[in-house]
Structures are given as structure tokens and as C-alpha cells.
Design an enzyme around this catalytic site. Structure first.
Site, PDB file in Angstrom:
ATOM      1  N   HIS A 118       0.888  -1.176   0.000  1.00  0.00           N
ATOM      2  CA  HIS A 118       0.000   0.000   0.000  1.00  0.00           C
ATOM      3  C   HIS A 118       0.919   1.217   0.000  1.00  0.00           C
ATOM      4  O   HIS A 118       2.119   1.103   0.269  1.00  0.00           O
ATOM      5  CB  HIS A 118      -0.933   0.003   1.220  1.00  0.00           C
ATOM      6  CG  HIS A 118      -0.213   0.131   2.518  1.00  0.00           C
ATOM      7  ND1 HIS A 118       0.358  -0.944   3.168  1.00  0.00           N
ATOM      8  CD2 HIS A 118       0.073   1.213   3.278  1.00  0.00           C
ATOM      9  CE1 HIS A 118       0.951  -0.525   4.273  1.00  0.00           C
ATOM     10  NE2 HIS A 118       0.800   0.792   4.371  1.00  0.00           N
ATOM     11  N   HIS A 142       1.703   5.606   0.650  1.00  0.00           N
ATOM     12  CA  HIS A 142       1.443   6.814   1.439  1.00  0.00           C
ATOM     13  C   HIS A 142       1.967   8.025   0.691  1.00  0.00           C
ATOM     14  O   HIS A 142       2.957   7.934  -0.038  1.00  0.00           O
ATOM     15  CB  HIS A 142       2.164   6.758   2.788  1.00  0.00           C
ATOM     16  CG  HIS A 142       1.670   5.688   3.695  1.00  0.00           C
ATOM     17  ND1 HIS A 142       0.494   5.798   4.414  1.00  0.00           N
ATOM     18  CD2 HIS A 142       2.180   4.471   3.991  1.00  0.00           C
ATOM     19  CE1 HIS A 142       0.319   4.695   5.125  1.00  0.00           C
ATOM     20  NE2 HIS A 142       1.325   3.864   4.884  1.00  0.00           N
ATOM     21  N   HIS A 200       7.977   7.414  -5.639  1.00  0.00           N
ATOM     22  CA  HIS A 200       7.354   6.460  -6.569  1.00  0.00           C
ATOM     23  C   HIS A 200       8.030   5.091  -6.516  1.00  0.00           C
ATOM     24  O   HIS A 200       8.019   4.354  -7.498  1.00  0.00           O
ATOM     25  CB  HIS A 200       7.340   7.010  -8.000  1.00  0.00           C
ATOM     26  CG  HIS A 200       6.343   8.108  -8.212  1.00  0.00           C
ATOM     27  ND1 HIS A 200       6.456   9.336  -7.603  1.00  0.00           N
ATOM     28  CD2 HIS A 200       5.204   8.159  -8.940  1.00  0.00           C
ATOM     29  CE1 HIS A 200       5.444  10.099  -7.963  1.00  0.00           C
ATOM     30  NE2 HIS A 200       4.661   9.406  -8.764  1.00  0.00           N
ATOM     31  N   GLU A 250       3.565  10.312   7.825  1.00  0.00           N
ATOM     32  CA  GLU A 250       3.083   9.217   6.982  1.00  0.00           C
ATOM     33  C   GLU A 250       1.652   9.496   6.541  1.00  0.00           C
ATOM     34  O   GLU A 250       1.252   9.150   5.421  1.00  0.00           O
ATOM     35  CB  GLU A 250       3.159   7.892   7.744  1.00  0.00           C
ATOM     36  CG  GLU A 250       2.888   6.678   6.873  1.00  0.00           C
ATOM     37  CD  GLU A 250       2.981   5.385   7.661  1.00  0.00           C
ATOM     38  OE1 GLU A 250       3.989   4.679   7.525  1.00  0.00           O
ATOM     39  OE2 GLU A 250       2.047   5.090   8.434  1.00  0.00           O
TER      40      GLU A 250
HETATM   41 NI    NI Z   1       1.703   2.033   5.663  1.00  0.00          NI
END
Ligand code: NI
Length: 140
Positions: free
Chosen positions: A44, A46, A85, A129
Site C-alpha cells: 500500500h 502513502h 514512486h 506518513e
Molecule cells: Ni503504511
């Protein structure tokens, strides 16, 4: 006021990156229990915010501690271009062998940046984050 005032200046940079919070020494069940959604096997991402603070005296010739566009270039070259990225688990050499939590990321970034900001001194990194969660590191 001190004769040579010590000033802290801060530059903010943004990047986005993927990770999976996972400890390979633990079972899948234990990882899931400890890290929940952050342990998702398919990664995932951030949108991170990094605040880099450098402390020093004011150069009488420029009136700056460090030109913030110079500081931006240092952080861009040393850290952001290596993580933006990208995947912290797979792509980032200074994160090899550590769990890519914000705590470990900020320490890795410190090691890359601290030698590069002389004659100023790196005094603080703040890594966000999410808009709710951030970590601070002062090099201790
Ligand atoms: Ni995370």
C-alpha cells in the site's frame, strides 16, 4: 541576543512511496496480528511529508544559515529521488534489512542527510506518513 545567533531553518519536501510493514522473522499470523492492514502482501502507499531542519549561524555574506534551495537540492538528490514512486521494501538501498516503518525510514534518511548539510547541522527530521501520524528524529 547572542553574538552569533543559532537559527534553525526547515525545508519541506513531499514524496509518495509504497511499503509493506512485515517482519520476515515472524509467522504470517503474527505479522497480521501486529500490523493488520499495513501487512497487506500486495503493498500500500502513502503520501509522505518530510521536514528537514538545519541549525547554524547566519552567514554575514548571504544572511542565510543555508540557502533553502540548496537544502532542497541536497534532500532531493540524497533521499527523495531514491524513494519517490518506489517501494521501500524492494527499491531503496538504505532500507535493506529493516522493516519500513516511519521510525526506520526516518533513521535511514538521517544517515543519508546528516553528512551533507555542512556547515549547518542537521538537528531534526519530521516524517509524516499521514496527516495524523508523524515521527521525529534528532539523531540520538
Ligand atoms: Ni503504511
Amino acid at each position: 541576543m547572542a553574538d552569533s545567533p543559532q537559527i534553525t531553518v526547515t525545508r519541506r519536501l513531499l514524496f509518495n512511496a509504497a511499503h509493506r510493514v512485515h517482519n520476515p522473522a515472524l509467522s504470517d499470523e503474527e505479522n497480521q496480528r501486529l500490523f493488520g492492514k499495513c501487512n497487506n502482501p500486495n503493498w500500500h502507499g502513502h503520501n509522505y511529508t518530510l521536514d528537514v531542519s538545519v541549525r547554524g549561524t547566519v552567514d554575514p555574506r548571504t544572511g542565510y544559515v543555508i540557502d533553502l534551495s540548496v537544502l532542497k537540492r541536497i534532500v532531493q538528490d540524497r533521499v527523495v529521488e531514491r524513494v519517490d514512486h518506489r517501494n521501500f521494501n524492494l527499491d531503496v538501498d538504505f532500507m535493506k534489512g529493516v522493516i519500513p516503518t516511519s521510525e526506520n525510514i526516518v533513521v535511514g534518511m538521517w544517515r543519508e542527510l546528516a553528512p551533507a548539510v555542512q556547515p549547518g547541522t542537521l538537528v531534526k527530521l519530521v516524517l509524516w506518513e499521514t496527516s495524523n501520524n508523524y515521527v521525529e528524529y534528532t539523531g540520538e
